[in-house]
Design a protein around this motif. Structure first.
Motif, mmCIF file in Angstrom:
data_model
loop_
_atom_site.group_PDB
_atom_site.id
_atom_site.type_symbol
_atom_site.label_atom_id
_atom_site.label_comp_id
_atom_site.label_asym_id
_atom_site.label_seq_id
_atom_site.Cartn_x
_atom_site.Cartn_y
_atom_site.Cartn_z
ATOM 1 N N GLU A 121 0.835 -1.208 0.000
ATOM 2 C CA GLU A 121 0.000 0.000 0.000
ATOM 3 C C GLU A 121 0.872 1.260 0.000
ATOM 4 N N LYS A 122 1.905 1.222 0.802
ATOM 5 C CA LYS A 122 2.791 2.376 0.916
ATOM 6 C C LYS A 122 3.496 2.633 -0.414
ATOM 7 N N ARG A 123 3.928 1.563 -1.050
ATOM 8 C CA ARG A 123 4.642 1.726 -2.316
ATOM 9 C C ARG A 123 3.728 2.272 -3.395
ATOM 10 N N ARG A 124 2.498 1.774 -3.403
ATOM 11 C CA ARG A 124 1.551 2.246 -4.403
ATOM 12 C C ARG A 124 1.323 3.743 -4.211
ATOM 13 N N GLN A 125 1.154 4.143 -2.965
ATOM 14 C CA GLN A 125 0.927 5.562 -2.683
ATOM 15 C C GLN A 125 2.117 6.408 -3.119
ATOM 16 N N GLU A 126 3.317 5.948 -2.771
ATOM 17 C CA GLU A 126 4.514 6.692 -3.145
ATOM 18 C C GLU A 126 4.580 6.881 -4.653
ATOM 19 N N TYR A 127 4.303 5.785 -5.360
ATOM 20 C CA TYR A 127 4.367 5.872 -6.814
ATOM 21 C C TYR A 127 3.369 6.888 -7.340
ATOM 22 N N TRP A 128 2.145 6.835 -6.807
ATOM 23 C CA TRP A 128 1.121 7.729 -7.355
ATOM 24 C C TRP A 128 1.338 9.183 -6.979
ATOM 25 N N THR A 129 1.902 9.435 -5.791
ATOM 26 C CA THR A 129 2.209 10.830 -5.456
ATOM 27 C C THR A 129 3.161 11.393 -6.504
ATOM 28 N N LEU A 130 4.159 10.573 -6.845
ATOM 29 C CA LEU A 130 5.127 11.009 -7.849
ATOM 30 C C LEU A 130 4.469 11.132 -9.223
ATOM 31 N N ALA A 131 3.693 10.119 -9.564
ATOM 32 C CA ALA A 131 3.081 10.086 -10.891
ATOM 33 C C ALA A 131 2.146 11.273 -11.083
ATOM 34 N N VAL A 132 1.388 11.599 -10.030
ATOM 35 C CA VAL A 132 0.440 12.717 -10.161
ATOM 36 C C VAL A 132 1.177 14.014 -10.429
ATOM 37 N N LYS A 133 2.327 14.174 -9.783
ATOM 38 C CA LYS A 133 3.136 15.379 -10.025
ATOM 39 C C LYS A 133 3.474 15.506 -11.511
ATOM 40 N N TYR A 134 3.919 14.382 -12.069
ATOM 41 C CA TYR A 134 4.295 14.425 -13.482
ATOM 42 C C TYR A 134 3.078 14.594 -14.382
ATOM 43 N N LEU A 135 1.979 13.927 -13.998
ATOM 44 C CA LEU A 135 0.767 14.043 -14.818
ATOM 45 C C LEU A 135 0.299 15.494 -14.846
#
Lengths: 401, 248
Positions: free
Chosen positions: A9-23
């Motif tokens: 869960e933590k990894r998924r969140q970390e990835y999406w926080t980053l991904a949203v920034k780029y999106l």
């Protein structure tokens, strides 16, 4: 909550926080607007295209092959990291929930892409195969299920250590998928499709779920890295993505270009930049894509000022992308030690960008061949953009380095 | 004649307010291998960065053949070959291309380059990997690429920062052998390391660094007499000296 699940869960969140920034950056870059424009044009031409498409077009076969590719590709994304080989390896037997969560997540993401592809092709489907909202929806659901089966099977099959056997499995799945999809799209009796579904379930139960062997960690990490890299590579077109590890493509067919660098001290930078441009990152890939796209657009438009505008636009987009070559060796710690003049560095970058510019201009002119005035104006505009980029933007980049 | 490398009263570091190096002075002459000895964080790599001109000293002077970096950057740099602690490679270049571009940049003639490069590949057993990309190299192979790039130039001064890390026994032997040949040809070599047994065997003089200061320097005999430990080996002297220092 299960420990392993917490990590996931933590990894998924970390990835999406980053991904949203780029999106968000991608969204702000005018890219969405371009998509919107393309969409408007696209929908207009789509109708025309459908009318033009001959009756004999093998729609069922087309749909079967296209969705076979969509359904077979893609694997379970696990969010595994290199260090897990050390830290998670001892927990392997307790990671069931971790991988189940990964499977669910991957299915959702893949379902999104399947839906997108399906929506894009929906008009064609309506026109040539069958119409009606209910049918469309049930076919889409059937494809979702097939995708789930593929993801689950592909996760089990990654346990096979032998690379050749592993690939054979991929092809076998592709064949099965093609068969099932053909039944689906040709609207044979529903019993056939149901039978195929039963068969797949049985294959999973009696074959895939019994593949023995431990997880292939290295392979899972490779799959994970590839997935992330694809996303970051797209994002890298809009902004600078620092943790994108560039992969190198040798492109031996272009190695004749290296002969343009005679052996001498002044040419050391030209030597380095030439190889960076051809092998590294996406310089060459982007160049080819923009050039081909530019040629297609130029061919599609028949108003001369429209052609001039497009030539300028594509040349400008290309030169802006190529300029980043100047930063390529910014982080190299050996290069500053070389006894080389800074002016040679600028010359080294210029050489390759001019070369690509000339080639692009030639490509654009070919499209306008026959109309001499048009061709000359396109040549001037294209090279003008390169001249501007190379002489006014590039020196600043080198100096800032 | 000026010594090959002279460091005079150098204070330096990343920030002026927090100097890492304090009043460092030593020389490296032609025809000698000098060991720069110190624990992790003693200031070895920082000293090397100052010599390479990657950092500027706050005070003091660094000269190669009597001239500073600012006098003529090109001449200064051409005299030095550097073997870094962690191999720094260009991911987009093959092994052979690494050698070629280094030789180009330092103005080695093409014919000479080819001869030297082939000989080095042979000696370091890297012939097979000539056209490989660094991606396929192990840590030791990467280090060998750096070492070969340095020897290819045949400069006056070699600066090697922990050159043995990751090397296989054959690699270490070839490296040390080459270094001795270069020394006998009149080159100067400054080598930082904490493998003291090897240093003791191959270096002519030693510089002990501790907390950014030169603790002692000289040949093994000189160090033994300074420390009043006749017959002691380098290991013991170093440990004793740093212990005393930390008691102060």
């Amino acid at each position: 909550m299960n420990e392993a699940l917490k990590v996931w869960e933590k990894r998924r969140q970390e990835y999406w926080t980053l991904a949203v920034k780029y999106l968000r950056l991608i969204g702000n870059s005018g890219f969405l607007f371009t998509i919107y424009i393309l969409f408007l044009f696209g929908s207009y031409y789509y109708g025309q295209f459908l009318e033009w498409l001959p009756e004999t077009f093998p729609a069922v076969l087309f749909f079967t092959l296209f969705f076979t590719w969509i359904v077979t590709r893609g694997r379970v994304r696990t969010f595994l990291k290199q260090a897990d080989v050390v830290f998670l390896l001892p927990m392997e037997s307790r990671l069931k929930k971790y991988f189940r969560a990964s499977l669910k997540y991957s299915w959702m993401m893949e379902a999104f892409w399947v839906t997108l592809a399906f929506l894009l092709l929906a008009p064609l489907f309506n026109d040539r195969i069958a119409s009606g909202g209910g049918i469309l929806l049930s076919v889409l659901l059937a494809i979702f299920l097939l995708k789930l089966w593929n993801l689950a099977a592909s996760f089990e099959e990654q346990r096979i250590q032998d690379d050749r056997k592993y690939k054979v499995h991929l092809w076998l799945r592709a064949c099965l998928n093609a068969g099932v999809l053909y039944l689906l799209f040709s609207f044979m009796h529903v019993i056939w499709t149901a039978g195929a579904a039963l068969l797949l379930a049985a294959i999973y139960q009696f074959y895939f779920s019994r593949i023995s062997g431990s997880l292939q960690w290295e392979r899972l990490i490779r799959i994970e890295n590839n997935t992330v890299r694809t996303f970051f590579r797209v994002a890298n077109n809009f902004t600078d993505v620092p943790h994108l590890k560039q992969s190198i493509k040798e492109r031996t067919w272009l190695s004749f270009l290296y002969r343009l660098v005679p052996y001498s001290r002044e040419n050391a930078y030209r030597y380095l930049f030439g190889r960076a441009m051809i092998r590294s990152g996406d310089y060459f890939g982007i160049y080819i894509r923009l050039t081909v796209l530019g040629m297609i657009f130029l061919a599609a438009v028949d108003i001369s000022w429209g052609m001039w505008l497009l030539a300028g636009l594509f040349a400008y987009m290309t030169v802006i992308q190529l300029e980043t070559l100047a930063y390529h060796f910014q982080t190299s710690q050996m290069l500053p030690l070389y006894p080389l003049k800074t002016s040679w560095k600028l010359a080294g970058v210029k050489f390759w960008i001019w070369g690509l510019g000339l080639l692009q201009a030639v490509c654009f002119i070919i499209i306008a061949a026959g109309e001499w005035l048009n061709a000359v104006i396109i040549l001037i505009i294209t090279l003008g953009m390169y001249f501007y980029g190379i002489n006014y933007r590039l020196p600043g980049k080198i100096a800032a380095d | 004649m000026d010594p090959l490398l002279t460091i005079e009263h150098v204070n330096g570091g990343y920030q002026r307010t927090k100097p890492v190096l304090h009043d460092i002075s030593f020389t490296v002459g032609r025809g000698e291998i000098v060991g720069l000895i110190g624990l992790n964080g003693a200031g070895k790599s920082t000293t090397i960065k100052h010599i390479l001109g990657l950092m500027e000293p706050h005070e003091g002077k660094i000269k190669v053949s009597g001239r500073e970096l600012t006098d003529d950057i090109d001449t200064y740099r051409k005299q030095i070959a550097y073997i870094p602690e962690t191999p720094l490679l260009y991911e987009e270049l093959t092994l052979w291309e690494h050698l070629e571009v280094t030789a180009m940049a330092y103005g080695v003639e093409e014919k000479v380059f080819e001869e030297r490069a082939e000989a080095l590949l042979q000696q370091f057993r890297m012939k097979k990997m000539k056209h490989w990309f660094p991606d396929h190299f192990s840590k030791g192979m990467r280090q060998k690429v750096m070492i070969m790039s340095a020897f290819l130039l045949e400069p006056d001064l070699y600066i090697a920062d922990e050159p043995f890390v990751g090397l296989d026994p054959v690699g270490i032997k070839s490296f040390l052998q080459r270094m001795q040949e270069m020394r006998d040809d009149g080159c100067g070599i400054l080598m930082s390391t904490h493998i003291l047994a090897t240093a003791e065997k191959y270096c002519d003089r030693f510089i002990f660094l501790d907390q950014g200061r030169v603790l002692m320097q000289g040949t093994l005999e000189q160090l033994q007499s300074q420390a009043a430990m006749p017959g002691a080996d380098l290991d013991d002297i170093y440990v004793r000296m740093t212990e005393e220092d930390s008691h102060e």
